[in-house]
Structure formats: structure tokens, C-alpha cells
Design a protein around this motif. Sequence first.
Motif, mmCIF file in Angstrom:
data_model
loop_
_atom_site.group_PDB
_atom_site.id
_atom_site.type_symbol
_atom_site.label_atom_id
_atom_site.label_comp_id
_atom_site.label_asym_id
_atom_site.label_seq_id
_atom_site.Cartn_x
_atom_site.Cartn_y
_atom_site.Cartn_z
ATOM 1 N N ALA A 1 1.088 -1.335 0.078
ATOM 2 C CA ALA A 1 0.042 0.122 0.035
ATOM 3 C C ALA A 1 0.759 1.014 -0.061
ATOM 4 O O ALA A 1 0.652 2.305 -0.801
ATOM 5 C CB ALA A 1 -0.956 -0.039 1.264
ATOM 6 N N TYR A 2 2.084 1.370 0.731
ATOM 7 C CA TYR A 2 2.613 2.340 0.834
ATOM 8 C C TYR A 2 3.629 2.459 -0.506
ATOM 9 O O TYR A 2 3.731 3.791 -0.725
ATOM 10 C CB TYR A 2 3.863 2.090 2.031
ATOM 11 N N ARG A 3 3.818 1.450 -1.090
ATOM 12 C CA ARG A 3 4.480 1.723 -2.422
ATOM 13 C C ARG A 3 3.431 2.580 -3.543
ATOM 14 O O ARG A 3 3.793 3.218 -4.078
ATOM 15 C CB ARG A 3 4.761 0.384 -3.093
ATOM 16 N N THR A 4 2.242 2.161 -3.374
ATOM 17 C CA THR A 4 1.331 2.729 -4.285
ATOM 18 C C THR A 4 1.179 4.377 -3.841
ATOM 19 O O THR A 4 0.959 5.177 -4.752
ATOM 20 C CB THR A 4 -0.218 2.051 -4.203
ATOM 21 N N LEU A 5 1.159 4.631 -2.658
ATOM 22 C CA LEU A 5 1.216 6.018 -2.227
ATOM 23 C C LEU A 5 2.220 6.632 -2.759
ATOM 24 O O LEU A 5 2.413 8.002 -3.230
ATOM 25 C CB LEU A 5 0.995 6.038 -0.597
ATOM 26 N N ILE A 6 3.520 6.020 -2.587
ATOM 27 C CA ILE A 6 4.892 6.692 -2.830
ATOM 28 C C ILE A 6 4.682 7.122 -4.648
ATOM 29 O O ILE A 6 5.075 8.134 -5.145
ATOM 30 C CB ILE A 6 6.140 5.831 -2.534
ATOM 31 N N PHE A 7 4.245 5.964 -5.399
ATOM 32 C CA PHE A 7 4.091 6.232 -6.733
ATOM 33 C C PHE A 7 3.310 7.522 -6.979
ATOM 34 O O PHE A 7 3.363 8.296 -7.813
ATOM 35 C CB PHE A 7 3.549 4.953 -7.306
ATOM 36 N N CYS A 8 2.073 7.685 -6.300
ATOM 37 C CA CYS A 8 0.928 8.569 -6.489
ATOM 38 C C CYS A 8 2.038 9.893 -6.329
ATOM 39 O O CYS A 8 1.883 10.957 -7.110
ATOM 40 C CB CYS A 8 -0.166 8.517 -5.575
ATOM 41 N N ALA B 1 4.821 10.709 -6.039
ATOM 42 C CA ALA B 1 6.217 10.930 -6.981
ATOM 43 C C ALA B 1 5.468 11.442 -8.123
ATOM 44 O O ALA B 1 6.016 12.399 -8.833
ATOM 45 C CB ALA B 1 6.928 9.611 -7.238
ATOM 46 N N PHE B 2 4.484 10.952 -8.691
ATOM 47 C CA PHE B 2 3.805 11.211 -10.059
ATOM 48 C C PHE B 2 3.339 12.592 -9.941
ATOM 49 O O PHE B 2 3.412 13.599 -10.753
ATOM 50 C CB PHE B 2 2.677 10.187 -10.658
ATOM 51 N N THR B 3 2.669 13.076 -8.890
ATOM 52 C CA THR B 3 2.178 14.188 -8.301
ATOM 53 C C THR B 3 3.116 15.487 -8.321
ATOM 54 O O THR B 3 2.905 16.626 -8.914
ATOM 55 C CB THR B 3 1.248 14.393 -7.061
ATOM 56 N N ASN B 4 4.369 15.110 -7.896
ATOM 57 C CA ASN B 4 5.299 15.987 -7.809
ATOM 58 C C ASN B 4 5.636 16.671 -9.423
ATOM 59 O O ASN B 4 6.397 17.503 -9.423
ATOM 60 C CB ASN B 4 6.719 15.550 -7.078
ATOM 61 N N ILE B 5 5.701 15.550 -10.100
ATOM 62 C CA ILE B 5 6.230 16.163 -11.561
ATOM 63 C C ILE B 5 5.220 16.003 -12.571
ATOM 64 O O ILE B 5 5.310 16.550 -13.854
ATOM 65 C CB ILE B 5 7.128 14.927 -12.076
ATOM 66 N N SER B 6 3.899 16.029 -12.041
ATOM 67 C CA SER B 6 2.739 16.143 -13.048
ATOM 68 C C SER B 6 2.250 17.628 -13.264
ATOM 69 O O SER B 6 2.199 18.338 -12.249
ATOM 70 C CB SER B 6 1.558 15.154 -12.977
ATOM 71 N N VAL B 7 1.817 18.119 -14.429
ATOM 72 C CA VAL B 7 0.920 19.137 -14.646
ATOM 73 C C VAL B 7 -0.401 18.932 -14.499
ATOM 74 O O VAL B 7 -1.330 20.155 -14.805
ATOM 75 C CB VAL B 7 1.245 19.811 -15.911
ATOM 76 N N ALA B 8 -0.979 17.878 -14.128
ATOM 77 C CA ALA B 8 -2.435 17.446 -13.860
ATOM 78 C C ALA B 8 -3.165 17.878 -14.828
ATOM 79 O O ALA B 8 -4.426 18.210 -14.521
ATOM 80 C CB ALA B 8 -2.899 18.286 -12.378
ATOM 81 N N ILE C 1 -5.940 16.133 -18.146
ATOM 82 C CA ILE C 1 -6.600 15.018 -17.974
ATOM 83 C C ILE C 1 -5.564 13.695 -18.738
ATOM 84 O O ILE C 1 -5.542 12.807 -18.217
ATOM 85 C CB ILE C 1 -7.793 15.268 -19.018
ATOM 86 N N PRO C 2 -4.865 14.024 -19.888
ATOM 87 C CA PRO C 2 -4.114 13.138 -20.354
ATOM 88 C C PRO C 2 -3.089 12.820 -19.453
ATOM 89 O O PRO C 2 -2.479 11.409 -19.218
ATOM 90 C CB PRO C 2 -3.482 13.891 -21.594
ATOM 91 N N ASP C 3 -2.512 13.532 -18.632
ATOM 92 C CA ASP C 3 -1.486 13.239 -17.619
ATOM 93 C C ASP C 3 -2.128 12.394 -16.446
ATOM 94 O O ASP C 3 -1.503 11.417 -16.015
ATOM 95 C CB ASP C 3 -1.099 14.546 -16.803
ATOM 96 N N ILE C 4 -3.394 12.428 -16.130
ATOM 97 C CA ILE C 4 -3.817 11.749 -15.070
ATOM 98 C C ILE C 4 -4.349 10.496 -15.546
ATOM 99 O O ILE C 4 -3.966 9.646 -14.965
ATOM 100 C CB ILE C 4 -5.147 12.401 -14.525
ATOM 101 N N ASN C 5 -4.813 10.396 -16.974
ATOM 102 C CA ASN C 5 -4.886 9.126 -17.619
ATOM 103 C C ASN C 5 -3.611 8.328 -17.574
ATOM 104 O O ASN C 5 -3.804 7.014 -17.511
ATOM 105 C CB ASN C 5 -5.508 9.334 -18.817
ATOM 106 N N LYS C 6 -2.534 8.787 -18.131
ATOM 107 C CA LYS C 6 -1.149 8.184 -18.193
ATOM 108 C C LYS C 6 -0.961 7.476 -16.748
ATOM 109 O O LYS C 6 -0.321 6.458 -16.572
ATOM 110 C CB LYS C 6 -0.096 9.089 -18.521
ATOM 111 N N PHE C 7 -1.313 8.424 -15.599
ATOM 112 C CA PHE C 7 -0.742 7.902 -14.203
ATOM 113 C C PHE C 7 -1.729 6.847 -13.953
ATOM 114 O O PHE C 7 -1.142 5.692 -13.245
ATOM 115 C CB PHE C 7 -1.133 9.192 -13.147
ATOM 116 N N LEU C 8 -2.949 6.891 -14.292
ATOM 117 C CA LEU C 8 -3.874 5.783 -13.921
ATOM 118 C C LEU C 8 -3.301 4.371 -14.782
ATOM 119 O O LEU C 8 -3.445 3.288 -14.046
ATOM 120 C CB LEU C 8 -5.214 5.989 -14.297
#
Length: 212
Positions: free
Chosen positions: A110-117, A119-126, A128-135
Amino acid sequence: MWEDTILTQYSASKKLLSIIDTFNQAVNLDDFTDEFIRRVWDLTTCETFGLDMWGKKVGISRYIVAPIDSDSFGFSEADDASPDYPTPFNDSPFYGGVQETTNVRLGDDAYRTLIFCKAFTNISVATIPDINKFLKILFYKRGRAYCVNYRDMTIGITFEFELAPYEESILTNYEVTPVPSGVLVNIRQVVSPYFGFSSDAYPFNDGTFYRD
């Protein structure tokens, strides 16, 4: 190779080279390096210590606020807005008491999932395409997950599979989910059995209507 680091004037000294070679074999870092990469460096395989180090790097704690499981017998006036409480006779046990805290220490997966989220948020411009890529990266083995812009300062993230409670808590945490500033996110799960016309839906008298 260590031989390339020997100064020219010592390169013909058999005794010196023998000593250095013996020392090199005694302290060979190949096994250590492989184990370090697997247990600490590689986020997909690292263990508790490595995850704690990654958590500090991306700036997220192992502790999260998780929803209280309140699937229990009760009366309608006791409704706490939870979809699983209250339930009627023969469905659930009596309410066991108020949970003292909603702070939960995440396990490694679970913590691994949280870290991935995070880390992605730290570098994402948020976007819709970025969020879909993240998912797609986060849930690529689980099924379809996608983001929809409702154009009223809200977005919806739909999952065509069931989320674990900790995953739902993580995705509704605005500190770690790549969501544009000031935008509300709605999490929806389309999980069978439900009544419908798609190939994985149930017919009349078998499945319920999709609630959301």
C-alpha cells in the motif's frame, strides 16, 4: 576494473598487485550492489527500509487517514452517510463501537502505491491526459481506469474494477493525487454484479442497477 587504477610505476609489482587483487575479492561489491538495488533503490521491488527512504524523498508519510468500516446493523435515523451503514436484519452484526482513530499505518504494498502517487504528483502538470497516463501506469494489470472532465470544476475517475480501501483513501487524498488546484475529484467504481447490457453485466433478477 581495478587494474586500470594502478599507477604505472607499480603496475609490474606482482606482490602489490596480488595484495590488491586479494583485497578486491574479499570486498567485492557485486552481490551487495544487486541486493541494494533490489531492496532499497528499485521502487517496484524495495522492502520496508527502502520504502521509508523513498517516502522521505518524495515527501509522504506511511500513515494515512482511512475510512471507518461501518458495515453493521442499525436503524435509518443512525445513518452516517456511509453506503454500508445501516443494514437491515440478517445482513450485518451489531455496531461494535466507534473506532478510536482513522490513522492507519500502511503495509509495504500500500505504501508503494502511495509513493508512486506522490512521485507522479510531484512532476505532473495534472492535465486529463497526464492523469490518464498516471492511472494506466498505476493500475495497468487491474483493468480500465480513466479520468473525465465534467467542466464544472470537478473531474471523475472511474474504475472498472474494485479498489482496496487504502487505494480509495489514497486517491481521495489531494496531497498525493495529481488533481488541478481547486478541482473536486469524484471516485467511482463500476463493479459487477450489476444489471446492464454490456458483456460482463447481469440479466434481469440477477444484478442490481449501477448505483452511481
